[in-house]
Design a protein around this motif. Sequence first.
Motif, mmCIF file in Angstrom:
data_model
loop_
_atom_site.group_PDB
_atom_site.id
_atom_site.type_symbol
_atom_site.label_atom_id
_atom_site.label_comp_id
_atom_site.label_asym_id
_atom_site.label_seq_id
_atom_site.Cartn_x
_atom_site.Cartn_y
_atom_site.Cartn_z
ATOM 1 N N GLU A 369 8.614 -1.596 -1.310
ATOM 2 C CA GLU A 369 8.272 -2.583 -0.303
ATOM 3 C C GLU A 369 6.998 -3.289 -0.752
ATOM 4 N N GLY A 370 6.930 -4.566 -0.458
ATOM 5 C CA GLY A 370 5.705 -5.321 -0.706
ATOM 6 C C GLY A 370 5.146 -5.088 -2.094
ATOM 7 N N LYS A 371 5.982 -5.325 -3.067
ATOM 8 C CA LYS A 371 5.617 -5.006 -4.452
ATOM 9 C C LYS A 371 4.358 -5.717 -4.904
ATOM 10 N N ARG B 17 -3.355 -7.037 -6.133
ATOM 11 C CA ARG B 17 -3.439 -8.320 -5.427
ATOM 12 C C ARG B 17 -2.150 -8.576 -4.676
ATOM 13 N N TYR B 18 -2.279 -9.121 -3.458
ATOM 14 C CA TYR B 18 -1.104 -9.658 -2.762
ATOM 15 C C TYR B 18 -1.332 -11.159 -2.703
ATOM 16 N N GLY B 19 -0.745 -11.904 -3.592
ATOM 17 C CA GLY B 19 -1.042 -13.333 -3.652
ATOM 18 C C GLY B 19 -2.524 -13.513 -3.944
ATOM 19 N N ASP B 20 -3.214 -14.199 -3.022
ATOM 20 C CA ASP B 20 -4.642 -14.444 -3.231
ATOM 21 C C ASP B 20 -5.503 -13.281 -2.772
ATOM 22 N N LEU B 21 -4.893 -12.391 -1.985
ATOM 23 C CA LEU B 21 -5.692 -11.319 -1.393
ATOM 24 C C LEU B 21 -5.908 -10.184 -2.384
ATOM 25 N N LEU B 22 -7.176 -9.849 -2.586
ATOM 26 C CA LEU B 22 -7.512 -8.746 -3.470
ATOM 27 C C LEU B 22 -7.613 -7.498 -2.599
ATOM 28 N N ALA B 23 -6.545 -6.699 -2.560
ATOM 29 C CA ALA B 23 -6.504 -5.560 -1.634
ATOM 30 C C ALA B 23 -7.220 -4.350 -2.203
ATOM 31 N N VAL B 24 -7.093 -4.140 -3.514
ATOM 32 C CA VAL B 24 -7.788 -3.033 -4.169
ATOM 33 C C VAL B 24 -8.471 -3.622 -5.402
ATOM 34 N N GLY B 41 -11.782 5.005 5.344
ATOM 35 C CA GLY B 41 -12.138 3.587 5.431
ATOM 36 C C GLY B 41 -11.510 2.955 6.650
ATOM 37 N N PRO B 42 -12.026 1.789 7.059
ATOM 38 C CA PRO B 42 -11.508 1.131 8.259
ATOM 39 C C PRO B 42 -10.152 0.469 7.997
ATOM 40 N N ASN B 43 -9.576 -0.138 9.001
ATOM 41 C CA ASN B 43 -8.293 -0.841 8.858
ATOM 42 C C ASN B 43 -8.393 -1.912 7.789
ATOM 43 N N GLY B 44 -7.365 -1.984 6.956
ATOM 44 C CA GLY B 44 -7.311 -3.042 5.950
ATOM 45 C C GLY B 44 -8.199 -2.804 4.753
ATOM 46 N N ALA B 45 -8.789 -1.602 4.635
ATOM 47 C CA ALA B 45 -9.707 -1.333 3.525
ATOM 48 C C ALA B 45 -8.972 -1.237 2.196
ATOM 49 N N GLY B 46 -7.690 -0.882 2.258
ATOM 50 C CA GLY B 46 -6.930 -0.731 1.013
ATOM 51 C C GLY B 46 -6.500 0.710 0.772
ATOM 52 N N LYS B 47 -6.583 1.552 1.784
ATOM 53 C CA LYS B 47 -6.215 2.962 1.626
ATOM 54 C C LYS B 47 -4.733 3.118 1.295
ATOM 55 N N THR B 48 -3.898 2.502 2.147
ATOM 56 C CA THR B 48 -2.455 2.651 1.941
ATOM 57 C C THR B 48 -2.044 2.082 0.590
ATOM 58 N N THR B 49 -2.593 0.933 0.260
ATOM 59 C CA THR B 49 -2.256 0.322 -1.021
ATOM 60 C C THR B 49 -2.575 1.281 -2.162
ATOM 61 N N THR B 50 -3.761 1.858 -2.121
ATOM 62 C CA THR B 50 -4.165 2.779 -3.187
ATOM 63 C C THR B 50 -3.228 3.983 -3.252
ATOM 64 N N ILE B 57 5.234 4.328 -4.590
ATOM 65 C CA ILE B 57 5.946 3.401 -3.701
ATOM 66 C C ILE B 57 5.677 1.953 -4.135
ATOM 67 N N ARG B 58 4.426 1.677 -4.521
ATOM 68 C CA ARG B 58 4.104 0.308 -4.961
ATOM 69 C C ARG B 58 3.669 0.328 -6.421
ATOM 70 N N THR B 59 3.595 -0.871 -6.978
ATOM 71 C CA THR B 59 3.164 -0.959 -8.374
ATOM 72 C C THR B 59 1.830 -1.701 -8.440
ATOM 73 N N PRO B 87 4.497 8.780 4.407
ATOM 74 C CA PRO B 87 3.999 7.399 4.466
ATOM 75 C C PRO B 87 3.335 7.119 5.812
ATOM 76 N N GLN B 88 2.483 6.095 5.821
ATOM 77 C CA GLN B 88 1.840 5.712 7.081
ATOM 78 C C GLN B 88 2.905 5.256 8.075
ATOM 79 N N GLY B 89 2.768 5.690 9.331
ATOM 80 C CA GLY B 89 3.688 5.250 10.382
ATOM 81 C C GLY B 89 5.119 5.700 10.177
ATOM 82 N N THR B 192 -7.668 8.453 6.064
ATOM 83 C CA THR B 192 -8.027 8.553 7.475
ATOM 84 C C THR B 192 -9.110 7.537 7.798
ATOM 85 N N HIS B 193 -9.219 7.171 9.074
ATOM 86 C CA HIS B 193 -10.446 6.470 9.442
ATOM 87 C C HIS B 193 -11.256 7.282 10.443
ATOM 88 N N TYR B 194 -10.965 8.583 10.493
ATOM 89 C CA TYR B 194 -11.788 9.468 11.326
ATOM 90 C C TYR B 194 -12.723 10.264 10.434
HETATM 91 N N1 LIG Z 1 2.794 -5.891 1.370
HETATM 92 C C1 LIG Z 1 1.674 -6.587 1.576
HETATM 93 N N2 LIG Z 1 1.665 -7.910 1.401
HETATM 94 C C2 LIG Z 1 0.542 -8.624 1.606
HETATM 95 N N3 LIG Z 1 -0.619 -8.102 1.996
HETATM 96 C C3 LIG Z 1 -0.692 -6.781 2.195
HETATM 97 C C4 LIG Z 1 0.465 -5.957 2.000
HETATM 98 N N4 LIG Z 1 0.112 -4.686 2.270
HETATM 99 C C5 LIG Z 1 -1.192 -4.702 2.618
HETATM 100 N N5 LIG Z 1 -1.677 -5.961 2.575
HETATM 101 C C6 LIG Z 1 -3.064 -6.362 2.844
HETATM 102 O O1 LIG Z 1 -3.885 -5.657 1.961
HETATM 103 C C7 LIG Z 1 -5.059 -5.193 2.615
HETATM 104 C C8 LIG Z 1 -5.156 -3.697 2.479
HETATM 105 O O2 LIG Z 1 -4.100 -3.125 3.230
HETATM 106 P P1 LIG Z 1 -3.829 -1.568 3.327
HETATM 107 O O3 LIG Z 1 -2.599 -1.412 4.108
HETATM 108 O O4 LIG Z 1 -3.865 -0.983 1.991
HETATM 109 O O5 LIG Z 1 -5.077 -1.082 4.164
HETATM 110 P P2 LIG Z 1 -5.351 0.308 4.877
HETATM 111 O O6 LIG Z 1 -6.683 0.729 4.459
HETATM 112 O O7 LIG Z 1 -4.242 1.230 4.633
HETATM 113 O O8 LIG Z 1 -5.398 -0.113 6.401
HETATM 114 P P3 LIG Z 1 -4.884 0.658 7.691
HETATM 115 O O9 LIG Z 1 -5.956 1.580 8.140
HETATM 116 O O10 LIG Z 1 -4.681 -0.445 8.683
HETATM 117 O O11 LIG Z 1 -3.626 1.324 7.335
HETATM 118 C C9 LIG Z 1 -4.967 -5.663 4.050
HETATM 119 O O12 LIG Z 1 -5.710 -6.851 4.171
HETATM 120 C C10 LIG Z 1 -3.513 -5.947 4.231
HETATM 121 O O13 LIG Z 1 -3.315 -6.994 5.160
#
Ligand SMILES: Nc1ncnc2c1ncn2[C@@H]1O[C@H](COP(=O)(O)OP(=O)(O)OP(=O)(O)O)[C@@H](O)[C@H]1O
Lengths: 371, 317
Positions: A369-371, B17-24, B41-50, B57-59, B87-89, B192-194
């Motif tokens: 998902e979301g590669k 990167r997701y397009g222009d967004l530098l997630a990690v 880290g807080p929401n959107g920090a990049g935890k799940t991506t990492t 799951i991701r590349t 996985p989350q959720g 976690t964010h706790y």
């Molecule tokens: N598949 C995707 N496509 C585009 N942007 C994404 C994708 N997945 C995550 N992002 C963006 O990348 C950033 C990091 O997201 P990520 O899910 O890794 O954060 P997180 O630390 O796990 O946050 P949370 O605590 O909300 O789970 C966020 O800004 C998110 O919107």
Amino acid sequence: MNLRVVVANLFVKLMSVYREKTAMFFTIAFPIILILVFGTIFMSQDNVEYHLCVQDLDQSNLSAQSLKSMQKDGKFKITMVSPDINAAQYIRDKKVNLVMVIPKGFERSLTQRVMLSDLKASVTITYVYDPSSSSVPTKIQILNAVLAGINQKISGKPPVILSVEKSILTRKYRFIEFFVPGIIAMAVMSLSLFGTVNLNTELRQKGIIRKLSTTPITRTDWILSDILYQFIIALVSTTAMLLVSYAVFDISLNIDAWLLVFILLDVFAFVGIGMILTRFAREAQSAAAAANAISFPMMFLSGSFFPIELMPGFLQTISKILPLYYVNEGLRAAMVFEDNMTALRCSVIIGAFASVVFILGILATKWEEGK
Amino acid sequence: MTEVTEYVIEVDKLTKRYGDLLAVNDISFTVNKGEVFALLGPNGAGKTTTVEIMDTIRTPTSGKVTLLGMDVTKNKHDIVHRIGVLPQGFSSFDRITVRETLQYYSRLFSGMKSDVDGLIELVNLKDKAKEQYKNLSGGLRQRLGIAIALVNNPEVVFLDEPTTGLDPRARREVWEVLQGLKKKGKTVILTTHYMEEAELLADTVAIISKGEIIAMGPPGELIKNNTNYLVLTLQSGDESVFGVVHKMGFEPVLSNHKDIKVRVEHTDDVLKILNAIRDAGALYRGLDVRNPNLEEVFLKMTGEALLVDSVGGKGKE
Ligand SMILES: Nc1ncnc2c1ncn2[C@@H]1O[C@H](COP(=O)(O)OP(=O)(O)OP(=O)(O)O)[C@@H](O)[C@H]1O
Ligand SMILES: [Mg+2]
């Protein structure tokens, strides 16, 4: 391919529907309701039997006999109206649309004519009717034809012009027998298409797809179990439709291996389309909307409900590029006309289509998902 | 184990990167065998991506993750047999029971004999074994999710926010399960964010913000190295308390609408503040002096609060 994995998937999917009793009931009931409704509507057209009220003022042997023979013809179901009642009043009171009145002296006049060849002797039958009823003209037409036949017979001379009916079919088929294969084709399409779209979007939302991507299950195992599952559901639904059709309408259809072939091809084609849709529609709702947009016109244009010959020429051309059209035609060829060549031709066309979309569907299915 | 250099996971200059967004953004770290490693880290920090790059799951866009000696992008097939992922959720099939769910997932790993009953016991779901998934509460679902992640007896377990959205009691029950994993010697990657969760469970915490690791180490050390103050909390003080403390040159913060928190450097400051309040005739109900926690480390490093409940910095001005 790993059989254990395929069976495990199949078990989970079948258990999920089995335990979701209401959803399962409605899934199977929907096409059956269509068959019942349309079958009932059109049954009367197959078996035209008019309800006819007759007031016999003569009360003679001959009048009674004539009526009996009319009833035997099968066109009329006769209700006798007592001779003491005013026919017009009877129409108003009983809400019927026509009463045929046999006059007093019917037997006497006819005997005079036939036995004594008295050309002045004749009988006048009266139709008392309600002009606001739309079926009255047809009824009168049929009655006149019947009377003409009787006149002809009484005259004792053989008719000059004869007619013979010759159907292109070896047997007389009823509308319901054309309708049931169309509904089977349509129901299997909907089950496979919506089943695939709903299941896959649900699993994606639940994160199950992401989870599965971290297990050794392969795409092939996953898709194979999906096909098997949809095929089983299609078989259950088809069996239910056929059982109801046999029980209620006493249909007579030819059931052989072609039925299985077309169900399987129908499943492959629409599971394939479903997989493509789930890949490209990100949200569950847009995938379902896309499935609707595809299946809805297909139902009406491909001749599931009514023969495409009733549609204008350009729509017929469109029909012939729809995959469901070939499932309909093929199933009818196999089940109604017992025409193996047409069934084969249709199965080749739908088979080719199914292979293409199914391969595209496999390519479109991604774990990540979301590669 | 003497091979300290033999890491279970090595993350090297990982970028996504997701397009222009530098997630990690270019992160590197290592995880030792048997360690509980928390990404905080807080929401959107990049935890799940990492984490999802680590568990295949991701590349990644660039950089490299080596897991059990294998490159995650090239050896997915071998790696999935040796890791377990929540996985989350994540949620499971609604109509399938706890036991059937575990049997299902264990069948996916053919050849492995999983001890379904043992897993049910491990996550404390024995009396719910015949319950369908849809009838389980959030805490039970997460515990089942952890059990699912363990069906193939993995060496490394990835748990993405296993306690988010749970009430405190359900969270504590999940923690108990996680402590059990730690005892079994599993390597656990936890997000976690706790901060209490990270502090309680993790051997190493990496604090992540906006795609970068801003601090990393054992929680105790992180706190010691990054903070040199105490936190004084005055409970249910009246409004004048805030003013008194503020006038003394400290930076009090109002939390939970009633508690006033103040950062102080020495215990002497505590006495000074208490005296000043008494002299001003202001009132408070109770007090508490404690060492700072990871929350405050995060705050110091980023100037932002991890959660609402924090102290100092950009509090009330
Ligand atoms: N598949 C995707 N496509 C585009 N942007 C994404 C994708 N997945 C995550 N992002 C963006 O990348 C950033 C990091 O997201 P990520 O899910 O890794 O954060 P997180 O630390 O796990 O946050 P949370 O605590 O909300 O789970 C966020 O800004 C998110 O919107
Ligand atoms: Mg996340």
